[in-house]
Write a protein that holds these residues in place. Structure first.
Motif, PDB file in Angstrom:
ATOM      1  N   THR A   1      57.556  44.777  60.975  1.00  0.00           N
ATOM      2  CA  THR A   1      57.850  44.465  62.375  1.00  0.00           C
ATOM      3  C   THR A   1      58.255  45.766  63.070  1.00  0.00           C
ATOM      4  N   ILE A   2      57.689  46.011  64.238  1.00  0.00           N
ATOM      5  CA  ILE A   2      58.046  47.178  65.050  1.00  0.00           C
ATOM      6  C   ILE A   2      58.616  46.656  66.365  1.00  0.00           C
TER       7      ILE A   2
ATOM      8  N   PHE B   1      67.195  41.421  64.409  1.00  0.00           N
ATOM      9  CA  PHE B   1      66.398  42.160  63.427  1.00  0.00           C
ATOM     10  C   PHE B   1      67.187  43.157  62.583  1.00  0.00           C
ATOM     11  N   LEU B   2      68.444  43.403  62.900  1.00  0.00           N
ATOM     12  CA  LEU B   2      69.189  44.452  62.203  1.00  0.00           C
ATOM     13  C   LEU B   2      69.317  44.203  60.711  1.00  0.00           C
ATOM     14  N   GLU B   3      69.359  42.952  60.304  1.00  0.00           N
ATOM     15  CA  GLU B   3      69.550  42.646  58.884  1.00  0.00           C
ATOM     16  C   GLU B   3      68.239  42.393  58.141  1.00  0.00           C
ATOM     17  N   ARG B   4      67.132  42.571  58.811  1.00  0.00           N
ATOM     18  CA  ARG B   4      65.837  42.317  58.179  1.00  0.00           C
ATOM     19  C   ARG B   4      65.264  43.593  57.573  1.00  0.00           C
ATOM     20  N   ASP B   5      64.469  43.421  56.539  1.00  0.00           N
ATOM     21  CA  ASP B   5      63.782  44.548  55.923  1.00  0.00           C
ATOM     22  C   ASP B   5      62.457  44.815  56.638  1.00  0.00           C
ATOM     23  N   LYS B   6      61.931  46.005  56.414  1.00  0.00           N
ATOM     24  CA  LYS B   6      60.619  46.409  56.943  1.00  0.00           C
ATOM     25  C   LYS B   6      60.547  46.222  58.461  1.00  0.00           C
TER      26      LYS B   6
END
Length: 281
Positions: free
Chosen positions: A41-42, A183-188
């Protein structure tokens, strides 16, 4: 998905689009994210003209690209027909004035009357680019009508349709804090940051006061790698990073070892500055 037409600049004028960095930006994307971006994700946190989000989608077509359209650029794209109609009206009023010369007062009055009576969407960024000296900005139509000298910089031809420019993007309009919290706690997840520059004129942005020093400090507490952050010598961003790292202030590890690319920008013969791209994986 079908191949996306790759724009090398935003379809409509927008102060601060990062077209000078596109080659470096794509190189860094390829260093950070392998192949077509599947599973990544960007997040374009301060979406601006959407050029970074668009370029990211072209480079990593399988990535989930989030474009935070805080400034309403998508609405401007949807109303290009009105912008072209207004351009033609103003072009007809100014075509006898030499290019890049100041409009005589009577012509300026005619242009202002046309702007006031125009029955359609007015894209202030586009109109300002036709009438104001390079680097000048207007915050809204009232500002443009009240406080500026006009020049004949009117675009000669219509803007082409750009229906495909935001193709494939997940478009939202949220505060940066609300968006980052998702999104701060998500990977990639790769974060793109191109905020208004602190301690500079912010007239190109929807709310002139929405991003001052306090907001900047709040943002910096949320930044974590991998990130790509755009700044300028018109702000003190690099000095801030050196302070945080040098004194090992709270969160310094997030920025230690950052890398930088810079380009020289010339707004006009009297205005020069350096744009910076700071990144860390």
């Amino acid at each position: 998905m079908d191949a996306i037409k790759h724009y090398t600049q935003a379809p409509l004028p927008f102060i601060g689009q990062k077209r000078r960095f596109l080659t470096d930006f794509k190189t860094i994307l390829n260093q950070c994210i392998a192949d077509d971006g599947d599973g990544w994700t960007i997040v374009d946190v301060f979406g601006g003209s959407g050029l970074l989000a668009h370029t990211a989608k072209c480079s990593k077509p399988q990535a989930h690209i989030i474009y935070n359209d805080f400034d309403g650029y998508a609405i401007c794209l949807q109303n290009i027909k009105y912008t072209n109609h207004l351009r033609k009206i103003i072009f007809d009023l100014t075509q006898h004035v030499s290019r890049n010369h100041k409009l005589p007062e009577n012509v300026k009055n005619q242009v202002q009357a046309a702007l006031k009576s125009f029955d359609g969407f007015v894209d202030i960024h586009s109109v300002a680019s036709w009438l104001l000296f390079s680097g000048r900005q207007a915050t809204n139509l009232m500002d443009l009508l009240s406080n500026h000298t006009y020049f004949n910089c009117v675009r000669i031809s219509d803007y082409p349709s750009a229906d495909d420019y935001l193709c494939g993007l997940d478009i939202t309009s949220k505060s940066y804090a609300d968006l980052l919290s998702e999104f701060l706690e998500r990977d990639k997840v790769l974060f793109l940051f191109d905020p208004p520059y602190v301690c500079t004129a912010q007239g190109a942005y929807r709310n002139e006061t929405y991003f001052g020093m306090v907001e900047f400090l709040k943002l910096m507490r949320l930044v974590r790698p991998p990130f790509i952050f755009f700044s300028s010598t018109r702000s003190e961003f690099l000095d801030y990073l050196d302070l945080v790292i040098g004194y090992k202030l709270d969160g310094w590890e997030q920025f230690a070892g950052y890398r930088k690319i810079n380009v020289q920008v010339c707004l006009n013969k009297n205005a020069h500055y350096e744009d910076n791209l700071v990144y860390k994986f």
